[in-house]
Enzyme design. Structure first.
Site, short mmCIF file in Angstrom:
data_model
loop_
_atom_site.label_atom_id
_atom_site.label_comp_id
_atom_site.label_asym_id
_atom_site.label_seq_id
_atom_site.Cartn_x
_atom_site.Cartn_y
_atom_site.Cartn_z
N ARG A 114 10.76 16.03 -12.17
CA ARG A 114 9.54 15.62 -12.88
C ARG A 114 8.93 16.88 -13.47
NH1 ARG A 114 4.98 11.41 -11.01
NH2 ARG A 114 6.64 10.12 -11.88
N HIS A 141 9.79 8.54 -19.53
CA HIS A 141 9.80 8.14 -18.13
C HIS A 141 10.88 7.05 -17.97
CE1 HIS A 141 8.66 7.78 -14.08
NE2 HIS A 141 7.43 7.35 -14.17
N GLN A 144 11.07 4.63 -14.90
CA GLN A 144 10.04 3.59 -14.92
C GLN A 144 10.46 2.43 -15.81
OE1 GLN A 144 6.92 3.63 -13.23
NE2 GLN A 144 7.05 1.50 -13.84
N ASP A 236 -1.15 1.85 -19.28
CA ASP A 236 -0.97 3.08 -18.49
C ASP A 236 -2.25 3.89 -18.62
OD1 ASP A 236 0.08 5.24 -17.08
OD2 ASP A 236 1.34 5.95 -18.74
N CYS A 276 2.50 0.93 -14.79
CA CYS A 276 3.45 1.76 -14.04
C CYS A 276 2.84 2.30 -12.76
CB CYS A 276 3.94 2.90 -14.92
SG CYS A 276 2.60 3.88 -15.62
N ARG A 304 11.43 0.23 -8.80
CA ARG A 304 11.77 1.63 -8.98
C ARG A 304 12.93 2.00 -8.05
NH1 ARG A 304 8.22 5.27 -11.11
NH2 ARG A 304 10.07 6.59 -10.94
#
Ligand code: CP
Ligand code: NVA
Length: 320
Positions: A114, A141, A144, A236, A276, A304
């Site tokens: 990340r 991402h 996700q 988000d 998310c 996930r």
């Protein structure tokens, strides 16, 4: 690197041609579909996959905070018969990323990172030679989006011809959703305040994928029009990790884009609500919407794990 199919239980698993998931672009449309099919099997029959990473340690590197991504990768590595180590903090602060990568390659078999810069993920992949996964960067991402596509498939049975509306910042999550939706034949509307649209080259790439599937990829600042007949509404945070200093200015500009009950009422009846997570209640959405019957946010979070396990199973094909 050896690239051949491997078989787990009775399922034949082709390796991913790119050998990494540095961004959504590393999956071909066919691979994206195979991965999501595999995720369904992994979720249904977890025990079949219990030896895929036997003896392998996965490096998990985090320049930014995480709950879901960190825990799901740790659980995934263990459930696949391997294990993981976590390093938090800047990657490439004490030494160049290319040196970090070559160290990790001597001890571990896979990397998930990340990062702030997308370039960091690319360099880790290039210099380690290990299958490398983007666990969120400023631009993408992908893990996700995989979980979200799996969630929609569970609720709808498929994606083609459906409409997903994303409301808020044209950010990393929006980019990955758009690229997957386009390849799965799902219409995608990105509803953002002017100046916060997704990156033009990613919209263009998504439209390129969409040309083959019949999906429509639209970017608008018109809330009501964008939400019309949308069957899922996704939002988000307004200020992503690293943008905290812009939070006050963004809160003012994004206020009309809060996904509350009034906005949900503009979408198709029964439209799903997606996020998310982490969610900031009374900012980009409300407690009432988060807790409503149509909210599937914890299905997304659960998925996930299954989506990333499927990804790691496919990447493991090149370890043997
Ligand atoms: N959705 C997501 O990536 O959550 P974390 O930031 O907690 O990993
Ligand atoms: N766009 C958010 C997603 C968090 C999972 C961020 O980058 O902070």
């Amino acid at each position: 690197m050896k690239m051949h199919n491997h078989t787990v239980s009775s399922v034949t698993i082709p390796p991913l041609a790119a050998g990494h998931l540095r961004s959504d672009f590393d999956l071909t449309s066919a691979e994206l579909r195979s991965l999501l099919e595999l995720a369904i099997d992994v979720k249904a029959h977890p025990a079949h996959y219990g030896n895929v990473l036997r003896g392998a340690i996965v490096s998990l590197l985090f320049e930014k905070p995480s709950l879901r991504t960190r825990i799901t990768f740790e659980v995934a590595a263990k459930q696949l018969g391997g294990d993981s180590i976590v390093q938090t903090g800047p990657i490439g602060g004490r030494e160049p990323v290319k040196d970090v990568a070559r160290n990790l390659a001597r001890w571990t078999r896979m990397i998930a990172a990340r990062t702030f810069a997308q370039q960091t993920v690319e360099e880790l992949a290039q210099w380690s030679g290990l299958p490398t996964i983007n666990a969120l960067s400023d631009l993408f991402h992908p893990c996700q989006a995989l979980a979200d596509m799996l969630t929609l498939r569970e609720h709808w049975g498929g994606w083609a011809g459906r409409t997903l509306a994303y409301v808020g910042d044209g950010n990393n999550v929006a980019h990955s959703l758009m690229l997957d939706a386009a390849r799965l034949g799902m219409h995608f509307r990105c509803i953002t305040p002017a100046g916060y649209e997704p990156a033009a080259e990613i919209v263009e790439a998504a439209r390129g994928f969409a040309a083959a599937t019949g999906a429509r990829i639209e970017v608008t600042s018109e809330i009501e029009q964008g939400l019309m007949q949308a069957e899922a509404v996704y939002t988000d945070v307004w200020a992503s990790m690293g943008q905290e200093h812009e939070a006050i200015e963004r809160a003012r500009l994004f206020a009309p884009y809060q996904v509350n009950e009034a906005l949900m009422a503009m979408a198709a009846p029964g439209a799903l609500f997606m996020h998310c997570l982490p969610a900031h209640r009374e900012e980009e959405t409300t407690d009432a919407v988060m807790e409503s019957r149509v909210s599937v946010v914890f299905d997304q979070a659960e998925n996930r794990l299954h989506a990333q396990k499927a990804l790691m199973v496919m990447l493991a094909a090149q370890l043997h």
